[in-house]
Every structure is written in C-alpha cells, then in structure tokens.
Design a protein around this motif. Structure first.
Motif, mmCIF file in Angstrom:
data_model
loop_
_atom_site.group_PDB
_atom_site.id
_atom_site.type_symbol
_atom_site.label_atom_id
_atom_site.label_comp_id
_atom_site.label_asym_id
_atom_site.label_seq_id
_atom_site.Cartn_x
_atom_site.Cartn_y
_atom_site.Cartn_z
ATOM 1 N N SER A 62 0.845 -1.190 0.000
ATOM 2 C CA SER A 62 0.000 0.000 0.000
ATOM 3 C C SER A 62 0.884 1.244 0.000
ATOM 4 N N LEU A 63 0.626 2.141 -0.926
ATOM 5 C CA LEU A 63 1.436 3.349 -1.072
ATOM 6 C C LEU A 63 0.649 4.559 -0.594
ATOM 7 N N ARG A 64 1.295 5.398 0.177
ATOM 8 C CA ARG A 64 0.649 6.585 0.726
ATOM 9 C C ARG A 64 1.605 7.771 0.690
ATOM 10 N N GLY A 65 1.048 8.956 0.839
ATOM 11 C CA GLY A 65 1.841 10.167 1.036
ATOM 12 C C GLY A 65 2.874 10.426 -0.038
ATOM 13 N N ASP A 66 4.132 10.579 0.399
ATOM 14 C CA ASP A 66 5.214 10.926 -0.515
ATOM 15 C C ASP A 66 5.447 9.841 -1.562
ATOM 16 N N ASP A 67 5.266 8.578 -1.168
ATOM 17 C CA ASP A 67 5.444 7.493 -2.140
ATOM 18 C C ASP A 67 4.443 7.617 -3.281
ATOM 19 N N MET A 68 3.218 7.961 -2.936
ATOM 20 C CA MET A 68 2.201 8.132 -3.963
ATOM 21 C C MET A 68 2.566 9.281 -4.905
ATOM 22 N N LYS A 69 3.089 10.367 -4.348
ATOM 23 C CA LYS A 69 3.474 11.511 -5.180
ATOM 24 C C LYS A 69 4.610 11.144 -6.131
ATOM 25 N N LYS A 70 5.563 10.360 -5.638
ATOM 26 C CA LYS A 70 6.668 9.933 -6.502
ATOM 27 C C LYS A 70 6.166 9.071 -7.651
ATOM 28 N N ILE A 71 5.231 8.177 -7.334
ATOM 29 C CA ILE A 71 4.682 7.307 -8.371
ATOM 30 C C ILE A 71 3.919 8.135 -9.404
ATOM 31 N N MET A 72 3.099 9.051 -8.941
ATOM 32 C CA MET A 72 2.309 9.866 -9.857
ATOM 33 C C MET A 72 3.198 10.675 -10.795
ATOM 34 N N LYS A 73 4.331 11.102 -10.293
ATOM 35 C CA LYS A 73 5.207 11.963 -11.085
ATOM 36 C C LYS A 73 6.094 11.180 -12.044
ATOM 37 N N ASN A 74 6.609 10.039 -11.609
ATOM 38 C CA ASN A 74 7.662 9.359 -12.365
ATOM 39 C C ASN A 74 7.227 8.097 -13.104
ATOM 40 N N LEU A 75 6.156 7.444 -12.661
ATOM 41 C CA LEU A 75 5.809 6.144 -13.239
ATOM 42 C C LEU A 75 5.253 6.208 -14.660
ATOM 43 N N PRO A 76 4.384 7.163 -15.011
ATOM 44 C CA PRO A 76 3.761 7.118 -16.345
ATOM 45 C C PRO A 76 4.746 6.970 -17.498
ATOM 46 N N GLU A 77 5.882 7.621 -17.411
ATOM 47 C CA GLU A 77 6.847 7.549 -18.509
ATOM 48 C C GLU A 77 7.604 6.221 -18.540
ATOM 49 N N LYS A 78 7.397 5.368 -17.540
ATOM 50 C CA LYS A 78 8.108 4.090 -17.464
ATOM 51 C C LYS A 78 7.204 2.889 -17.739
ATOM 52 N N LEU A 79 6.002 3.141 -18.240
ATOM 53 C CA LEU A 79 5.034 2.063 -18.427
ATOM 54 C C LEU A 79 5.162 1.348 -19.772
#
Length: 270
Positions: A62-79
């Motif tokens: 389960s991802l929350r807080g800062d981890d969620m923000k990192k995922i939202m910012k960096n993950l889309p370009e790595k899919l």
C-alpha cells in the motif's frame, strides 16, 4: 488516494493479463515483474505477492503520502512494455491528467478557477477513464467508485466555496487518535479509559500551549531535491570516492588485489 489505488490496481491487472496471454502461447512472462521494477525505480519500496489466505489472487504494498506523489510523477513515462500497447498512451494520459487535477485542487491556484472549470476537468478525466474500458476491464463504468464520483460532482463545489481541498485533510485527527491509543495501551489501569485519555490529552494541551516551538519560515529552493537531485548527489559522491581511491592506487603503483595480498602476507608473518 482511493482513486490512485484504482489506477494502480488496473496497472497490475493489465500487466498480469499480458503475462497470462504470453504464457498461453509459450512466451516469456515478465510483464508484472517489469512493472514492479518500474515502480521501485521511482524510489519507493513495492512488492506483489499471493496471500496465503487465498482471499484474493494477489496483493501488493500500500502506497501513501510521498510514495504516492513519486509514483504519480515518475511512473507514467516508465510504463512502456509493461502494459498493453493499444491502451498505453491513453493510460499514461489518464495518470498525467489525474496528477494535474490532484495538484490543482491541493494548491491555492484552484481558488482562481471557476467551479465549471474544475468540473469539466474532472468530468473529462472520468470520461477518458471509461473510454479505456472499451479495451480494458478495470476501466469500465462499473469500476467507477464513489471516490471518483466525489471527485467529479462534489470536489468542484467544495473548492469553489472553501478553497483548496487540503483544508479537509484528516491527518491532524488521525494523529490525535494515534496519541490516544498510545496513552491507552501504556496504562495499566484501563478502567474509565475514555475519561482518563481525555484528561491526559487536555493536560498535555495545557502544559504545551505556552511551550510550543514557533514554526520557522522556510522557503523551498529546489522542489526536486528530495525526489531526484539528492540521489544524483549521493551517486556523484560515491563516484568521486572511487576515483580518489583509483588515483591513489595509480600514484603508489599498488593495485587493490596486490594490496590485499600484502595485508594477508603481513598477517601471516606476524
């Protein structure tokens, strides 16, 4: 966060479906593993496992807080190559648009926008969500949760009347709840625990009301420091240390292997 959970679940299901199709024709099945690696590369700890209870097919961190923000910012370009190619661009756009909405409704800038602007923005995002459902099961209309409904039809009203949605954060209440549970668990006499807890809380408030540290002014000079630049700086330090060690070895004409052998010989001689 609940909307984020839906998006993350759909990514996992998408990658797992690719693995199932690849296994059916005897190809390599590493799409889900690639997705996990992509999430970890964003700087968060993440894993997927099969629960022993058997209540569901798979579970994940389960991802929350800062981890969620990192995922939202960096993950889309790595899919790329992790999910189905025919809906890749739509999925990436969905993630980026949701990140944009999230930043907007949590910033003072939303107070300058009209409710209609926020509503149309959220409604367009929900429509794009359902559009992907023509190809992927996780995005169908029946997957529209009450949280997505709230985002589209209630958030614009709240931000137009009260400003940024951050004001409604329950973090302070949760902190008080954690403190109360801690006090209760530490007490040996748990009779009238509710009254005792309230008394302790009020006593703490009275004692600390005049001794609280004043919040200092802080201006963040670099927004990307903790997410990106700090890792680059640390990696550069390690590289500099390695170069200094190599330069010292070359200067004294001593290789790392020979130096270790020399230490071993000296120890045997002792």
């Amino acid at each position: 966060m609940r909307v984020f959970d839906v998006l993350l679940r759909n990514l996992i299901d998408d990658a797992a479906e690719k693995d199932d199709r690849a296994a059916a024709v005897g190809n390599k099945t590493d799409y889900l593993e690639s997705l996990v690696k992509s999430i970890r590369s964003c700087g968060v700890s993440f894993n997927i496992w099969t629960p022993k209870s058997g209540r569901c097919e798979r579970d994940w961190t389960s991802l929350r807080g800062d981890d969620m923000k990192k995922i939202m910012k960096n993950l889309p370009e790595k899919l790329m190559f992790c999910i189905h190619n025919n809906t890749h661009d739509q999925t990436v756009k969905l993630w980026n648009d949701f990140s944009l909405i999230l930043r907007l409704i949590n910033s003072p800038a939303v107070e300058l926008k009209t409710p209609e602007f926020v509503f149309n923005m959220c409604k367009k995002w929900a429509s794009d969500f359902i559009e992907i459902g023509k190809e992927r099961n996780g995005y169908r209309p029946e997957n529209i949760t009450p949280y997505i409904h709230t985002l589209v039809y209630h958030i614009p009203f709240y931000v137009s009347n009260y400003g940024q949605i951050r004001k409604f954060s329950g973090q302070a209440v949760e902190k008080v709840n954690d403190s109360i549970k801690t006090i209760y668990q530490k007490k040996t006499n748990k009779m009238d625990c509710t009254i005792d807890t309230i008394k302790v809380r009020k006593r703490i408030e009275n004692l600390c009301s005049e001794m609280e540290r004043e919040r200092r002014n802080y201006v963040k000079k670099n927004d990307d420091w903790w997410e990106h630049h700090i890792r680059v700086t640390r990696a550069q330090k390690k590289e500099n240390v390695s170069k200094e060690i190599q330069a010292a070895d070359e200067k004294f004409h001593v290789s790392t292997v020979n130096f270790r052998q020399l230490i071993f010989i000296n120890r045997r001689g002792c």
